[in-house]
Design an enzyme around this catalytic site. Structure first.
Site, PDB file in Angstrom:
ATOM      1  N   VAL A 163      -6.725  -2.774   6.804  1.00  0.00           N
ATOM      2  CA  VAL A 163      -5.848  -1.959   5.962  1.00  0.00           C
ATOM      3  C   VAL A 163      -4.664  -1.416   6.765  1.00  0.00           C
ATOM      4  CG1 VAL A 163      -5.761   0.133   4.531  1.00  0.00           C
ATOM      5  CG2 VAL A 163      -7.709  -1.405   4.373  1.00  0.00           C
ATOM      6  N   GLU A 164      -4.865  -1.200   8.069  1.00  0.00           N
ATOM      7  CA  GLU A 164      -3.771  -0.765   8.944  1.00  0.00           C
ATOM      8  C   GLU A 164      -3.905  -1.433  10.301  1.00  0.00           C
ATOM      9  OE1 GLU A 164      -3.102   3.392   9.589  1.00  0.00           O
ATOM     10  OE2 GLU A 164      -3.423   3.922   7.491  1.00  0.00           O
ATOM     11  N   ASN A 165      -2.764  -1.855  10.822  1.00  0.00           N
ATOM     12  CA  ASN A 165      -2.665  -2.312  12.201  1.00  0.00           C
ATOM     13  C   ASN A 165      -1.190  -2.340  12.558  1.00  0.00           C
ATOM     14  OD1 ASN A 165      -2.055  -5.161  13.842  1.00  0.00           O
ATOM     15  ND2 ASN A 165      -3.607  -3.855  14.772  1.00  0.00           N
TER      16      ASN A 165
ATOM     17  N   ARG B  18       0.834  -1.191   0.000  1.00  0.00           N
ATOM     18  CA  ARG B  18       0.000   0.000   0.000  1.00  0.00           C
ATOM     19  C   ARG B  18       0.876   1.252   0.000  1.00  0.00           C
ATOM     20  NH1 ARG B  18      -3.382   2.782   4.884  1.00  0.00           N
ATOM     21  NH2 ARG B  18      -4.459   4.355   3.607  1.00  0.00           N
TER      22      ARG B  18
ATOM     23  N   TYR C 189      -6.191  -0.313  16.024  1.00  0.00           N
ATOM     24  CA  TYR C 189      -4.973  -0.200  16.820  1.00  0.00           C
ATOM     25  C   TYR C 189      -5.179  -0.485  18.303  1.00  0.00           C
ATOM     26  CZ  TYR C 189      -2.530   1.880  12.834  1.00  0.00           C
ATOM     27  OH  TYR C 189      -1.958   2.088  11.609  1.00  0.00           O
TER      28      TYR C 189
END
Length: 437
Positions: A308-310, A93, A261
């Protein structure tokens, strides 16, 4: 007449179900293992933008660091892409910065477009699927001068930028992200002085409509592509937070993109440290990612889900806990992803944030990278692997942790990630796991 209407309605319903089922199967990967980055945060050599102006006038005050050249992805991208490929991931990404490629209205910088062309080419050549973000909170200074996102003409101009970029990479299995964390984007617009509170809802409406129009535009230009906008999962109150964006675009998404998160439970209220950007003071609860996925699965049972984010922040690279490293955290997190998959959730991908440390919106103090970089003290900007590099390599190769894996950090007492639902219906911590392959 009544029976004809019922028959037509039934056929339409079955067609919609079948179309949804075929869409679920229409993916170029069985599972997307990825890493993530963004333009402004990592590229360096920042062009005029809303964020550059904020940092230029704020550096040295209230903990705001000089931007310098960040981690210089602009000139080191080939090496960083090789690092990503070395992890074994199949997805990368990155963002295309509107401010970089259109420095003034209608004037396109061919040199910078060629830069992104080569990033794209190298990602593809390494066997990775490009996931491209079209707005990661940054836009040109000239768009700010015309009123920023509170003005519909900014949305119109962004759509022309999006058209330009999508046309360049159409037909190549791109995963498109329109807006990164739209709710947090607008909050940060207020932080940098780009959005007056009285015009907040005008900007929110423009972002919602821009996504809806971009979804249609992308599918017109790139019919087989997949489009989302990744949502910041607001632990404890996410259902209310979704009203600002997700609930207004849910019919214009091919998959639900989630950024998770921080946990919350009866014995852990440290999530509030994140409100003051002290991310390293939040006690991590990896099991919360299961509840975030489950909350969306319950709302959208047929919709594919993608983390998509962590990631995990450290304070300037210092060890957070003597007995809990970045490698421990990524293993525990992936365990909960496999548990979600085993429990029937349609999870299709996971990106670790981030490949390298970068500029975390005002400061280099929070370090999220698999590879750590000391942007302020190391002129060479050396990429140094953390213990999460071999951990993530092993996870990608094996499709997750092995059966019988024992968590390094067990669940908290009565999770509140999804409100009372995550407390009253806790996830099981045993049983067979589904490999992510």
């Amino acid at each position: 007449m009544l029976s004809s209407v019922v028959a037509v309605s039934l056929c339409a319903t079955l067609s919609a179900v079948n179309a949804s089922a075929s869409q679920d199967d229409d993916w170029s990967r069985d599972f997307y293992w990825g890493v993530a980055s963004s333009g402004y945060q990592s590229e360096g050599n920042a062009p005029d933008s809303n964020w550059k102006r904020f940092v230029d006038r704020s550096a040295g005050k209230d903990g705001v660091d000089e931007y310098r050249d960040s981690v210089d992805f602009r000139h080191r991208y080939a090496d960083d892409i090789r690092l990503a490929a070395g992890l074994g991931v199949n997805t990368y990404r990155f963002g295309v910065e509107w401010a970089r490629v259109e420095p003034s209205p209608g004037r396109w910088d061919e040199t910078e477009l060629a830069f992104y062309d080569d990033v794209f080419r190298q990602v593809r050549a390494a066997g990775m699927t490009p996931m491209i973000t079209l707005n990661h909170w940054v836009y040109p200074g000239w768009a700010l001068d015309q009123g920023g996102w509170a003005e519909t003409r900014t949305a119109d101009a962004w759509l022309e930028f999006s058209r330009k970029i999508v046309q360049r990479y159409a037909g190549q299995d791109v995963l498109w992200v329109t807006f990164n964390e739209p709710l947090i984007f607008l909050r940060n617009e207020q932080k940098v002085g780009a959005l007056d509170a009285t015009r907040y809802f005008a900007a929110q409406s423009n972002v919602v409509q821009a996504h809806r129009r971009a979804y249609d535009l992308i599918h017109e230009l790139d019919p087989t592509s997949k489009v989302t906008s990744n949502q910041a999962y607001i632990t404890g109150v996410n259902g209310m937070a979704d009203w600002f964006f997700l609930d207004q675009v849910k019919d214009k998404l091919d998959f639900i993109g989630i950024d998770y998160y921080y946990g919350l439970s009866i014995d852990n209220w440290t999530v509030f440290a994140a409100a003051s950007d002290k991310f390293w003071d939040v006690k991590l609860q990896p099991e919360g990612i299961y509840y975030a996925l489950r909350s969306y699965h319950n709302r959208f049972p047929r919709m594919p889900l993608y983390i998509v984010e962590n990631g995990m922040a450290t304070d300037n690279g210092k060890l957070r806990d003597a007995d809990y490293t970045r490698g421990d955290h990524v293993r525990d997190t992936v365990y909960w992803l496999q548990r979600a998959k085993a429990d029937g959730m349609n999870l299709i991908g996971y990106n670790y944030w981030s490949l390298t440390d970068n500029y975390e919106w005002g400061s280099y103090r929070a370090r999220f990278g698999l590879y750590t970089v000391d942007a302020l003290a190391d002129p060479a900007l050396t990429r140094r692997p953390t213990d999460a590099v071999p951990a993530y390599q092993d996870l990608v190769t094996a499709g997750g942790v092995p059966q019988g894996y024992r968590l390094n950090r067990g669940p908290g007492l009565c999770s509140l990630v999804d409100g009372l639902n995550s407390c009253l219906n806790p996830a099981k911590v045993d049983g067979p796991l589904t490999p992510l392959k």
